[in-house]
Write a protein that holds these residues in place. Structure first.
Motif, PDB file in Angstrom:
ATOM      1  N   PRO A 107      64.029 127.618  83.689  1.00 56.82           N
ATOM      2  CA  PRO A 107      64.249 126.979  82.376  1.00 56.82           C
ATOM      3  C   PRO A 107      64.682 125.526  82.478  1.00 56.82           C
ATOM      4  O   PRO A 107      64.209 124.675  81.701  1.00 56.82           O
ATOM      5  N   ALA A 108      65.570 125.223  83.423  1.00 56.08           N
ATOM      6  CA  ALA A 108      65.987 123.826  83.596  1.00 56.08           C
ATOM      7  C   ALA A 108      64.821 122.962  84.072  1.00 56.08           C
ATOM      8  O   ALA A 108      64.681 121.802  83.654  1.00 56.08           O
ATOM      9  N   ALA A 109      63.975 123.536  84.949  1.00 58.59           N
ATOM     10  CA  ALA A 109      62.815 122.762  85.407  1.00 58.59           C
ATOM     11  C   ALA A 109      61.832 122.507  84.275  1.00 58.59           C
ATOM     12  O   ALA A 109      61.227 121.429  84.205  1.00 58.59           O
ATOM     13  N   LEU A 110      61.673 123.465  83.366  1.00 58.22           N
ATOM     14  CA  LEU A 110      60.754 123.260  82.245  1.00 58.22           C
ATOM     15  C   LEU A 110      61.226 122.152  81.313  1.00 58.22           C
ATOM     16  O   LEU A 110      60.416 121.461  80.693  1.00 58.22           O
ATOM     17  N   VAL A 111      62.521 121.973  81.200  1.00 58.01           N
ATOM     18  CA  VAL A 111      63.056 120.960  80.293  1.00 58.01           C
ATOM     19  C   VAL A 111      63.087 119.583  80.937  1.00 58.01           C
ATOM     20  O   VAL A 111      63.042 118.572  80.229  1.00 58.01           O
TER      21      VAL A 111
ATOM     22  N   TRP B 130      58.366 109.015  75.577  1.00 58.41           N
ATOM     23  CA  TRP B 130      57.614 110.166  76.071  1.00 58.41           C
ATOM     24  C   TRP B 130      58.526 111.240  76.649  1.00 58.41           C
ATOM     25  O   TRP B 130      58.195 112.436  76.606  1.00 58.41           O
ATOM     26  N   PHE B 131      59.670 110.848  77.170  1.00 58.87           N
ATOM     27  CA  PHE B 131      60.612 111.862  77.661  1.00 58.87           C
ATOM     28  C   PHE B 131      61.106 112.725  76.510  1.00 58.87           C
ATOM     29  O   PHE B 131      61.123 113.957  76.609  1.00 58.87           O
ATOM     30  N   VAL B 132      61.525 112.103  75.429  1.00 56.96           N
ATOM     31  CA  VAL B 132      62.023 112.861  74.274  1.00 56.96           C
ATOM     32  C   VAL B 132      60.909 113.699  73.658  1.00 56.96           C
ATOM     33  O   VAL B 132      61.107 114.857  73.266  1.00 56.96           O
ATOM     34  N   LYS B 133      59.709 113.113  73.567  1.00 54.95           N
ATOM     35  CA  LYS B 133      58.599 113.836  72.944  1.00 54.95           C
ATOM     36  C   LYS B 133      58.212 115.075  73.750  1.00 54.95           C
ATOM     37  O   LYS B 133      58.047 116.176  73.200  1.00 54.95           O
ATOM     38  N   ILE B 134      58.074 114.941  75.063  1.00 56.91           N
ATOM     39  CA  ILE B 134      57.672 116.076  75.896  1.00 56.91           C
ATOM     40  C   ILE B 134      58.825 117.077  76.021  1.00 56.91           C
ATOM     41  O   ILE B 134      58.593 118.299  76.061  1.00 56.91           O
ATOM     42  N   ALA B 135      60.064 116.575  76.071  1.00 54.50           N
ATOM     43  CA  ALA B 135      61.201 117.500  76.140  1.00 54.50           C
ATOM     44  C   ALA B 135      61.287 118.362  74.890  1.00 54.50           C
ATOM     45  O   ALA B 135      61.594 119.566  74.958  1.00 54.50           O
ATOM     46  N   GLY B 136      61.013 117.773  73.729  1.00 56.51           N
ATOM     47  CA  GLY B 136      60.992 118.567  72.507  1.00 56.51           C
ATOM     48  C   GLY B 136      59.905 119.620  72.509  1.00 56.51           C
ATOM     49  O   GLY B 136      60.099 120.747  72.036  1.00 56.51           O
ATOM     50  N   ALA B 137      58.738 119.279  73.077  1.00 55.90           N
ATOM     51  CA  ALA B 137      57.661 120.255  73.153  1.00 55.90           C
ATOM     52  C   ALA B 137      57.949 121.358  74.159  1.00 55.90           C
ATOM     53  O   ALA B 137      57.463 122.483  74.006  1.00 55.90           O
ATOM     54  N   CYS B 138      58.746 121.065  75.192  1.00 56.26           N
ATOM     55  CA  CYS B 138      59.061 122.061  76.225  1.00 56.26           C
ATOM     56  C   CYS B 138      60.287 122.887  75.890  1.00 56.26           C
ATOM     57  O   CYS B 138      60.597 123.837  76.634  1.00 56.26           O
ATOM     58  N   THR B 139      60.995 122.565  74.827  1.00 56.62           N
ATOM     59  CA  THR B 139      62.213 123.301  74.508  1.00 56.62           C
ATOM     60  C   THR B 139      61.923 124.755  74.169  1.00 56.62           C
ATOM     61  O   THR B 139      62.616 125.671  74.625  1.00 56.62           O
ATOM     62  N   GLY B 140      60.884 124.991  73.377  1.00 61.71           N
ATOM     63  CA  GLY B 140      60.531 126.362  73.017  1.00 61.71           C
ATOM     64  C   GLY B 140      60.181 127.218  74.212  1.00 61.71           C
ATOM     65  O   GLY B 140      60.752 128.313  74.397  1.00 61.71           O
TER      66      GLY B 140
ATOM     67  N   PHE C  84      62.611 136.128  72.158  1.00 58.63           N
ATOM     68  CA  PHE C  84      61.491 135.445  72.807  1.00 58.63           C
ATOM     69  C   PHE C  84      60.380 135.157  71.800  1.00 58.63           C
ATOM     70  O   PHE C  84      59.801 134.064  71.800  1.00 58.63           O
ATOM     71  N   ALA C  85      60.076 136.132  70.963  1.00 61.89           N
ATOM     72  CA  ALA C  85      59.022 135.923  69.964  1.00 61.89           C
ATOM     73  C   ALA C  85      59.404 134.832  68.977  1.00 61.89           C
ATOM     74  O   ALA C  85      58.572 133.982  68.618  1.00 61.89           O
ATOM     75  N   GLN C  86      60.659 134.820  68.551  1.00 64.62           N
ATOM     76  CA  GLN C  86      61.092 133.816  67.584  1.00 64.62           C
ATOM     77  C   GLN C  86      61.168 132.424  68.196  1.00 64.62           C
ATOM     78  O   GLN C  86      60.959 131.423  67.500  1.00 64.62           O
ATOM     79  N   ALA C  87      61.465 132.342  69.479  1.00 65.72           N
ATOM     80  CA  ALA C  87      61.625 131.033  70.116  1.00 65.72           C
ATOM     81  C   ALA C  87      60.309 130.453  70.601  1.00 65.72           C
ATOM     82  O   ALA C  87      60.138 129.229  70.604  1.00 65.72           O
ATOM     83  N   PHE C  88      59.360 131.283  70.986  1.00 66.51           N
ATOM     84  CA  PHE C  88      58.178 130.772  71.663  1.00 66.51           C
ATOM     85  C   PHE C  88      56.859 131.136  70.965  1.00 66.51           C
ATOM     86  O   PHE C  88      55.938 130.327  70.921  1.00 66.51           O
ATOM     87  N   VAL C  89      56.768 132.345  70.406  1.00 71.60           N
ATOM     88  CA  VAL C  89      55.485 132.833  69.915  1.00 71.60           C
ATOM     89  C   VAL C  89      55.301 132.557  68.435  1.00 71.60           C
ATOM     90  O   VAL C  89      54.306 131.945  68.012  1.00 71.60           O
ATOM     91  N   VAL C  90      56.233 133.015  67.615  1.00 73.30           N
ATOM     92  CA  VAL C  90      56.077 132.939  66.159  1.00 73.30           C
ATOM     93  C   VAL C  90      55.918 131.504  65.666  1.00 73.30           C
ATOM     94  O   VAL C  90      55.071 131.235  64.806  1.00 73.30           O
TER      95      VAL C  90
END
Length: 887
Positions: A95-99, A226-236, A385-391
């Protein structure tokens, strides 16, 4: 010369005992809630620690009972600290690596693209950034490769080539990158470059002016944007992965009844599983079916037969009980007969505690309550998981039925995967710790390629295992449930309710779409959980523990006050002893008690040690049968125990090398040498060395495990009657962790006593040095032989019981030159036992070689009367190398 002995009072010894005058009464609520170690046993304190009284004396007591000892709580604290740190890395790493990694990578690429002016002064868009940075990095790699090839071709010799490559290791890639940026910038300036291809960048022109200051400002804002933009996309995705990681961790530790263990002793079969197994076995074999019918007829005859009058012989029975001497371990057996039985006067909280403890007893498979709690936890985790990533990614583009099917699939998958992994609740420490070579444990550095290959192999295996159990049924069941709800929901819902839109039957296209999305989501979820579970098992089973470092960390993390003072007095040897013997106080007391002064004057000290080892092994074997089900502790205790054993006894046995004195890898040899050096440095007249109780504890564990297995899997019961088809093999299971722990324990005991007598010459070969030895440690050489034989006999009994349970004739496995087929049966049908039996044989050979070179081996073999076939076994191990022993 006579070995040094500790004083009787033990006041000046390393292991201190309270004087006999000290007494402590039994706790007012005994049994399930009163005993702390070994199910009511009386554990002894360890080095430097004072005994803790379990309760104060009551005023109404007519006579004070003997003192009760409890093992220190510090091993449990050390185990918890060790497991928490091992679980933290796999739980947070991905998770830390994804962010962090994707935002950093895109920011660096955006800065490279801006340096090449591919974004025309703006922040650009992602395709332009990827294209420009790929061109820059590709050109830099080509120029670096060409430069290294030129150096290799024009170097006068090999030494000059290596020196030139080392000097240009940083400068060559740097200047290649600079030239690549300049080339792409020139291409963008003269030919329009990438601006015409990727028009419409994000954020417009962000130039902060001309000059170096404006350029630096532009680079900074581009990277931050771009750091903030990609970090926001990777948060989910990071949050979703963290939820699944937490689900996996809660199976190992936490307040929700974790199910993963690494048991070091045989386990009883779950009562429900044992009943089903016996019932099913009655119909898979002709002999068992006939026995089943015969027993049923006997039971019916007993019900219809008239009952004989019962005489009242209570008075005679009471007199007989008073006259009979107390049996060994009588107090422990009395306390363990009904370990979890509350009385009518107990409060509701204690009754609930009884239910929890009785439901979470350690059997061969997790209990029903643990599985129910884990199911609830996994359902909640699937929803998160569904609420954070899928839905969030499906709700805007699909109808509610599709989202509902995918959401319900996310709820089903963790539960199905939990049931699929119940049979793997017992960790295979030997397998998962082997990845330590890829991690560079004991080596020169970290090697990534073997780690990734092993991770992919284990993860793919788990995904394939879950294909038919999880991936295929979960979306189908979810789609069927939602479809059924759409047909029956209108009967339960009113117009305007939240799910009224799903009350109409779905179309075929919607069902197909929901199944496709569900299968993609389920496959991703199963892959994530497989990767996370493999990483967690690797981290939990990672070898390379240093007990002294752990003790330092424990003392630093201990609270202030009495606990901190006790932690400073608590030695690493104490941690090994109490952890290896699993908190069984009676066994701990037998191994740490200093020898009395009378033994030095009237008896043989070596015979005293052999008798002490016999008593300690019998005590621990009795604890395994009486208390291991309810007092084996948690996974943290299991991992601490097996890691401590691995640090001393890992690295394989002597059969893997040509060196008869094999002490494992360099790490294991250093750990053994360190324990002996500390023992020698702290030795004092009148005290036993601190390494002696450690060897006794290792022998008691290995020998006690062998004795317990011999008693559990023996072909006759206590009355001497043959056990029908060896039902004990059905009622007791041997987890893989117990085999690994037994192998490590006997190896560690042999290495400690042999290295005490062995020195190294200039060529690195070991030889026996009588001047080096410590007498008290030398007396334990026969004890290790005794424990190795007990452990080997236990493994042989388990193999016979397994063959009998499956109605296999071992004689059919006999080959030419073999008297029976026992060894062949073990090698072909029970390969997990081979490593333990080899460790017993190799440890005995190493000790016998030491004894033979010391001049006492022949006397020990031929003149002492060993129990059973131990003397025959020892002679058979050494007759090939020493033909004189057979004369």
């Amino acid at each position: 010369m006579a070995p040094p002995f500790a004083n009787n009072d033990g006041a000046g010894g390393v292991y201190a005992f309270p004087p006999p005058s000290m007494a402590a009464s039994v706790p007012p609520f005994s049994g399930a809630f009163g005993s702390k170690a070994g199910g009511g046993a009386t554990p002894a304190p360890s080095a430097g620690t004072a005994a803790t009284s379990t309760a104060t004396s009551t005023a109404t007591a007519a006579a004070k009972p003997p003192p009760r000892y409890v093992c220190s709580p510090l091993p449990a604290a050390a185990a918890s600290l060790n497991l928490r740190r091992r679980l933290m890395l796999p739980a947070l790493a991905i998770p830390a690596a994804l962010v962090t990694i994707p935002p950093l990578a895109v920011s660096i690429l955006a800065i490279l693209a801006r340096l090449a002016n591919a974004t025309r002064g703006g922040r650009g868009n992602l395709p332009a950034i990827i294209a420009a940075s790929s061109a820059i990095l590709g050109a830099a790699w080509c120029m670096t490769t060409m430069g290294r090839g030129a150096i290799a071709r024009h170097a006068p010799n090999e030494a000059a080539k290596k020196r030139a490559l080392a000097q240009s290791a940083i400068a060559l890639p740097f200047w290649a990158l600079v030239l690549s940026i300049c080339s792409v910038r020139a291409l963008s300036y003269f030919a329009g470059g990438f601006a015409s291809l990727f028009a419409g960048g994000e954020g417009g022109n962000i130039g902060g002016g001309s000059g170096w200051l404006g350029g630096a400002w532009g680079l900074t804002t581009t990277g931050l944007f771009w750091f903030v933009k990609i970090a926001g996309a990777c948060t989910g995705p990071a949050v979703g992965w963290a939820v699944l990681s937490l689900l996996v961790v809660l199976r190992y530790a936490g307040p929700f009844l974790p199910i993963v263990r690494c048991s070091s002793t045989p386990l009883r079969t779950n009562p429900f599983d044992a009943a089903l197994q016996r019932m099913g076995g009655n119909f898979t074999s002709k002999n068992r079916f006939l026995d089943f019918v015969t027993n049923g007829l006997d039971w019916l005859s007993a019900l219809t037969a008239p009952s004989a009058p019962v005489k009242n012989d209570k008075a005679k029975a009471g007199e007989k009980a008073k006259a009979a001497p107390p049996a060994p371990n009588a107090g422990r057996a009395a306390n363990n007969q009904r370990p979890f039985e509350p009385s009518n006067n107990d409060s509701l909280a204690r009754v609930l505690g009884f239910l929890v403890k009785s439901s979470t007893a350690r059997y061969s498979r997790p209990g029903l309550l643990s599985i129910v709690v884990q199911v609830v936890v996994n359902v909640v985790g699937g929803h998160l998981f569904a609420q954070a990533f899928v839905v969030p990614s499906l709700a805007e583009q699909n109808e509610m039925l599709v989202v509902a099917v995918v959401w319900l699939s996310c709820l089903f998958v963790p539960v199905f995967e939990l049931f699929a992994s119940v049979n793997e609740a017992e960790l295979h420490y030997g397998y998962y710790s082997s990845v330590g070579g890829a991690l560079g444990v004991g080596g020169r550095g970290f090697r990534l390629q073997p780690l990734l290959v092993a991770l992919a192999k284990d993860a793919v295996f788990r995904v394939r295992r879950s294909a038919l159990r999880v991936i295929v049924p979960a979306p189908l069941i979810a789609a069927a449930t939602i479809t059924l709800w759409s047909h029956l929901g209108h009967l339960l819902l009113r117009d305007g309710d939240g799910f009224s839109s799903m009350s109409s039957p779905p179309s075929s296209a919607a069902i197909v779409q929901s199944l496709l999305l569900s299968y993609l989501t389920v496959a991703l979820l199963v892959a994530i959980m497989a990767v996370q579970d493999v990483l967690t098992r690797w981290s939990v089973c990672a070898p390379g523990m240093d007990v002294d470092v752990l003790m330092f960390q424990l003392s630093a993390a201990a609270p202030k006050g009495k606990d901190a003072a006790a932690a400073k007095k608590f030695l690493a040897e104490d941690l090994v002893i109490q952890s290896v013997l699993m908190g069984d106080g009676e066994s701990v007391e037998k191994v740490i008690a200093p020898p009395g002064a009378k033994s030095a004057l009237f008896t043989n000290p070596q015979e005293d040690e052999i008798k002490r080892n016999e008593a300690a092994a019998s005590s621990f074997a009795q604890w395994i049968q009486d208390s291991s089900t309810t007092s084996s502790g948690k996974l943290s205790d299991d991992i601490l125990r097996v890691c401590l054993l691995e640090s001393l006894g890992g690295g394989g046995s002597a059969s893997l090398t040509s060196n008869p004195f094999h002490f494992g890898d360099a790490r294991h040899a250093a750990a053994i040498r360190k324990r002996l050096s500390l023992s020698a440095a702290t030795a004092a007249p009148g005290q036993q060395p601190i390494a002696v109780p450690v060897v006794r504890a290792l022998c008691a564990f290995a020998g006690g495990l062998g004795d317990a297995m011999s008693q559990i899997y023996r072909p006759v019961d206590k009355a001497g009657k043959p056990v029908k088809k060896n039902k004990s093999a059905e009622l007791w299971k041997l987890p893989p962790g117990s085999l690994t722990a037994a192998e490590f324990a006997i190896n560690a005991a042999a290495r400690l006593v042999v290295m005490n007598l062995v020195s190294m010459d200039q060529s690195g070969h070991a030889f026996v040095d009588a001047l080096k030895r410590h007498e008290r440690l030398s007396l334990l050489l026969p004890c290790v032989l005794q424990s190795a034989h007990k452990l080997r006999c236990g493994m042989q009994e388990y193999a016979r019981a397994t063959a009998s349970m499956y109605e296999v004739n071992v004689a059919t496995f006999a080959t030419e030159g073999k008297t029976d087929g026992q060894d062949v049966f073990i090698a072909t049908k029970c390969p997990d036992l081979c490593a333990v039996i080899a460790a017993c044989n190799d440890s005995a050979r190493m000790i016998m070689k030491t004894l033979m070179e010391s001049g006492v081996g022949e006397k020990l073999l031929l003149q002492r009367k060993w129990k059973g076939d131990m003397q025959k076994w020892l002679v058979g191990l050494n007759c090939a190398k020493n033909p004189a022993l057979t004369n």
